[in-house]
Design an enzyme around this catalytic site. Structure first.
Site, PDB file in Angstrom:
ATOM      1  N   ASP A   4       3.193 -19.634  14.393  1.00  0.00           N
ATOM      2  CA  ASP A   4       2.361 -20.515  15.221  1.00  0.00           C
ATOM      3  C   ASP A   4       2.877 -21.948  15.066  1.00  0.00           C
ATOM      4  O   ASP A   4       2.973 -22.458  13.953  1.00  0.00           O
ATOM      5  CB  ASP A   4       0.906 -20.394  14.719  1.00  0.00           C
ATOM      6  CG  ASP A   4      -0.066 -21.237  15.542  1.00  0.00           C
ATOM      7  OD1 ASP A   4       0.402 -22.081  16.318  1.00  0.00           O
ATOM      8  OD2 ASP A   4      -1.275 -21.038  15.386  1.00  0.00           O
ATOM      9  N   ASP A 104       2.594 -20.937  22.183  1.00  0.00           N
ATOM     10  CA  ASP A 104       3.161 -21.367  20.894  1.00  0.00           C
ATOM     11  C   ASP A 104       2.946 -20.358  19.755  1.00  0.00           C
ATOM     12  O   ASP A 104       2.997 -20.732  18.593  1.00  0.00           O
ATOM     13  CB  ASP A 104       2.626 -22.748  20.511  1.00  0.00           C
ATOM     14  CG  ASP A 104       1.241 -22.705  19.899  1.00  0.00           C
ATOM     15  OD1 ASP A 104       0.460 -21.799  20.263  1.00  0.00           O
ATOM     16  OD2 ASP A 104       0.943 -23.556  19.051  1.00  0.00           O
ATOM     17  N   GLU A 105       2.702 -19.111  20.109  1.00  0.00           N
ATOM     18  CA  GLU A 105       2.456 -18.103  19.074  1.00  0.00           C
ATOM     19  C   GLU A 105       3.180 -16.802  19.390  1.00  0.00           C
ATOM     20  O   GLU A 105       3.206 -16.369  20.533  1.00  0.00           O
ATOM     21  CB  GLU A 105       0.965 -17.733  19.061  1.00  0.00           C
ATOM     22  CG  GLU A 105       0.114 -18.588  18.180  1.00  0.00           C
ATOM     23  CD  GLU A 105      -1.326 -18.147  18.275  1.00  0.00           C
ATOM     24  OE1 GLU A 105      -1.615 -16.997  17.892  1.00  0.00           O
ATOM     25  OE2 GLU A 105      -2.151 -18.939  18.755  1.00  0.00           O
TER      26      GLU A 105
HETATM   27  P1  TTP Z   1      -3.240 -23.943  19.132  1.00  0.00           P
HETATM   28  O1  TTP Z   1      -2.149 -23.196  18.446  1.00  0.00           O
HETATM   29  O2  TTP Z   1      -4.614 -23.421  19.025  1.00  0.00           O
HETATM   30  O3  TTP Z   1      -3.311 -25.448  18.586  1.00  0.00           O
HETATM   31  P2  TTP Z   1      -2.181 -26.469  18.148  1.00  0.00           P
HETATM   32  O4  TTP Z   1      -0.813 -25.874  18.235  1.00  0.00           O
HETATM   33  O5  TTP Z   1      -2.337 -27.739  18.921  1.00  0.00           O
HETATM   34  O6  TTP Z   1      -2.572 -26.798  16.644  1.00  0.00           O
HETATM   35  P3  TTP Z   1      -2.437 -25.914  15.325  1.00  0.00           P
HETATM   36  O7  TTP Z   1      -1.546 -26.703  14.425  1.00  0.00           O
HETATM   37  O8  TTP Z   1      -3.825 -25.818  14.804  1.00  0.00           O
HETATM   38  O9  TTP Z   1      -1.857 -24.591  15.694  1.00  0.00           O
HETATM   39  O10 TTP Z   1      -2.903 -24.082  20.651  1.00  0.00           O
HETATM   40  C1  TTP Z   1      -1.580 -24.259  21.144  1.00  0.00           C
HETATM   41  C2  TTP Z   1      -1.564 -25.223  22.299  1.00  0.00           C
HETATM   42  O11 TTP Z   1      -2.448 -24.735  23.315  1.00  0.00           O
HETATM   43  C3  TTP Z   1      -2.060 -26.605  21.926  1.00  0.00           C
HETATM   44  O12 TTP Z   1      -1.049 -27.468  21.445  1.00  0.00           O
HETATM   45  C4  TTP Z   1      -2.684 -27.074  23.200  1.00  0.00           C
HETATM   46  C5  TTP Z   1      -3.149 -25.821  23.923  1.00  0.00           C
HETATM   47  N1  TTP Z   1      -4.621 -25.686  23.820  1.00  0.00           N
HETATM   48  C6  TTP Z   1      -5.419 -26.103  24.876  1.00  0.00           C
HETATM   49  O13 TTP Z   1      -4.894 -26.574  25.894  1.00  0.00           O
HETATM   50  N2  TTP Z   1      -6.782 -26.009  24.761  1.00  0.00           N
HETATM   51  C7  TTP Z   1      -7.394 -25.524  23.642  1.00  0.00           C
HETATM   52  O14 TTP Z   1      -8.648 -25.472  23.571  1.00  0.00           O
HETATM   53  C8  TTP Z   1      -6.565 -25.082  22.547  1.00  0.00           C
HETATM   54  C9  TTP Z   1      -7.192 -24.534  21.302  1.00  0.00           C
HETATM   55  C10 TTP Z   1      -5.198 -25.178  22.698  1.00  0.00           C
HETATM   56 CA    CA Z   2      -0.334 -23.855  17.268  1.00  0.00          CA
END
Ligand code: TTP
Ligand code: CA
Length: 355
Positions: A4, A104-105
């Site tokens: 992730d 992103d996962e």
């Molecule tokens: P996430 O992997 O949930 O968040 P992140 O990568 O920003 O942070 P983390 O370090 O906790 O993993 O989500 C991936 C991307 O998806 C994030 O950068 C932006 C988008 N996203 C949204 O647009 N709306 C949302 O509510 C969430 C949770 C994510």
């Molecule tokens: Ca992420």
């Protein structure tokens, strides 16, 4: 393995503009109805420390940020997709099978290439981290275990830049103290019901009478919940079916010269051609992506009957470019890209190379 990317959109924006480094950064989806109506898409860890989080209304975020040096930026999906695609390609190369689950996962099955050896698995994780860091300047959090569910829980365990290994024999100890709400796939409604019957943690859930659980949730869901509590998951990592293939490149200099841009398009099309053959894919939609000197992205597309004719990947963007240049006579381009979508994969379809 579950990988992730850390604060994905925000980190990408920080890399694009080094002036943002060290500052709280908030990425927003503006709904366009009123100024500042919309929601926070994500924020970097500095902004999270202030309490600004994904899903929050922009207005609230701005209230928290008042009098502080917080940067607000609109989402640029086209750009994030491009970065994402490069990282997914990179991870696919380092695994037996890769299943992309969001922008992103991804889950990586590394059973074979690690020879089911933990030390080797850790080495692979470190190699992936190093590659993503050196090529994209991004950090990721990785979890490794013997199934997808626990790997996902493990990658969430330490963030950012984490690496958590949960061996088979440690699964129970690892999960036991998690509140049920934190078990991946258990939502608010289920949590409320579980709490009402006195279940707070994974341990509580694992020990709860199965028959009673079935009466409340039905047989299937009761089993699912019970499995989560014990870290049981035998779903396979499924290979990804790409939704699109694209290539974007930076022009030698900012330009609105038709020939210079077409030269780049031809170069990108060659690269795409290799991937079209490798993936044995045909396509229906072809797009031209333009990024001007103000970093504004526009996409123009044309949809045709399903084809794998590479010539169309050049000829259609040529037409679309002509249109773009006519409509935007004052703009110069910094970057240009081509994309094919509406893909169809054929495992048996022969390409010219196969003959
Ligand atoms: P996430 O992997 O949930 O968040 P992140 O990568 O920003 O942070 P983390 O370090 O906790 O993993 O989500 C991936 C991307 O998806 C994030 O950068 C932006 C988008 N996203 C949204 O647009 N709306 C949302 O509510 C969430 C949770 C994510
Ligand atoms: Ca992420």
């Amino acid at each position: 393995m579950h990988v992730d990317i850390d604060s994905f959109y925000a980190s990408v924006e920080e890399n694009r503009n080094p002036l943002l480094k060290g500052k709280p950064v908030v990425i927003c989806v503006y709904s366009g109805r009123k100024e500042d109506s919309g929601a926070v898409s994500t924020s970097n860890y500095k902004a999270r420390e202030l309490g600004i989080k994904a899903g929050m209304p922009i207005i609230i975020a701005k209230r928290i940020a008042k009098d502080k040096d917080v940067i607000f930026l609109p989402v640029d999906m086209e750009y994030y997709r491009e970065v994402s695609e490069r990282i997914m390609d990179l991870m696919e190369e380092e695994s037996d099978i890769m299943e992309q689950v969001s922008i992103d996962e991804a889950y990586l099955d590394i059973t074979k290439i690690s020879n089911s050896d933990w030390d080797k698995a850790i080495e692979i994780a470190k190699k992936i981290k190093e590659k993503i860091y050196s090529q994209e300047d991004l950090t990721v959090s990785i979890g490794i275990s013997t199934n997808k569910f626990v790997a996902k829980m493990a990658s969430d365990f330490k963030k950012p830049n984490g690496l958590t290994i949960v061996k088979e024999e440690d699964i129970k100890k690892f999960l036991d103290n998690f509140p049920v709400s934190k078990l991946h796939g258990i939502g608010n409604k289920t949590t409320t019901v579980l709490n009402e019957i006195g279940i707070q943690t994974a341990k509580d859930l694992g020990e709860f009478d199965q028959k009673e659980l079935e009466e409340i949730f039905g047989k299937n869901k009761a089993k699912l919940l019970h499995d989560k509590a014990l870290g049981i998951d035998d779903t396979a990592v499924k290979p990804r079916e790409k939704k699109q293939l694209s290539r974007i490149g930076t022009l030698k200099k900012d330009t609105n010269d038709n020939d210079e841009i077409i030269e780049k398009i031809i170069e990108l099309a060659k690269d795409l051609e290799n991937r079209i053959k490798k993936n044995k894919v045909s396509f229906r939609t072809i797009s031209l992506i333009t990024i001007d000197t103000e970093l504004k992205t526009q996409t123009k597309s044309e949809t045709i009957p399903q084809t794998n004719d590479i010539q169309r990947v050049i000829s259609i963007p040529k037409d679309l470019l002509e249109k773009y240049l006519k409509e935007n006579p004052d703009k110069k381009l910094r970057r240009v890209g081509i994309r094919i979508s509406n893909l169809e994969f054929s495992k048996t379809q022969k390409t010219l190379d196969d003959f």
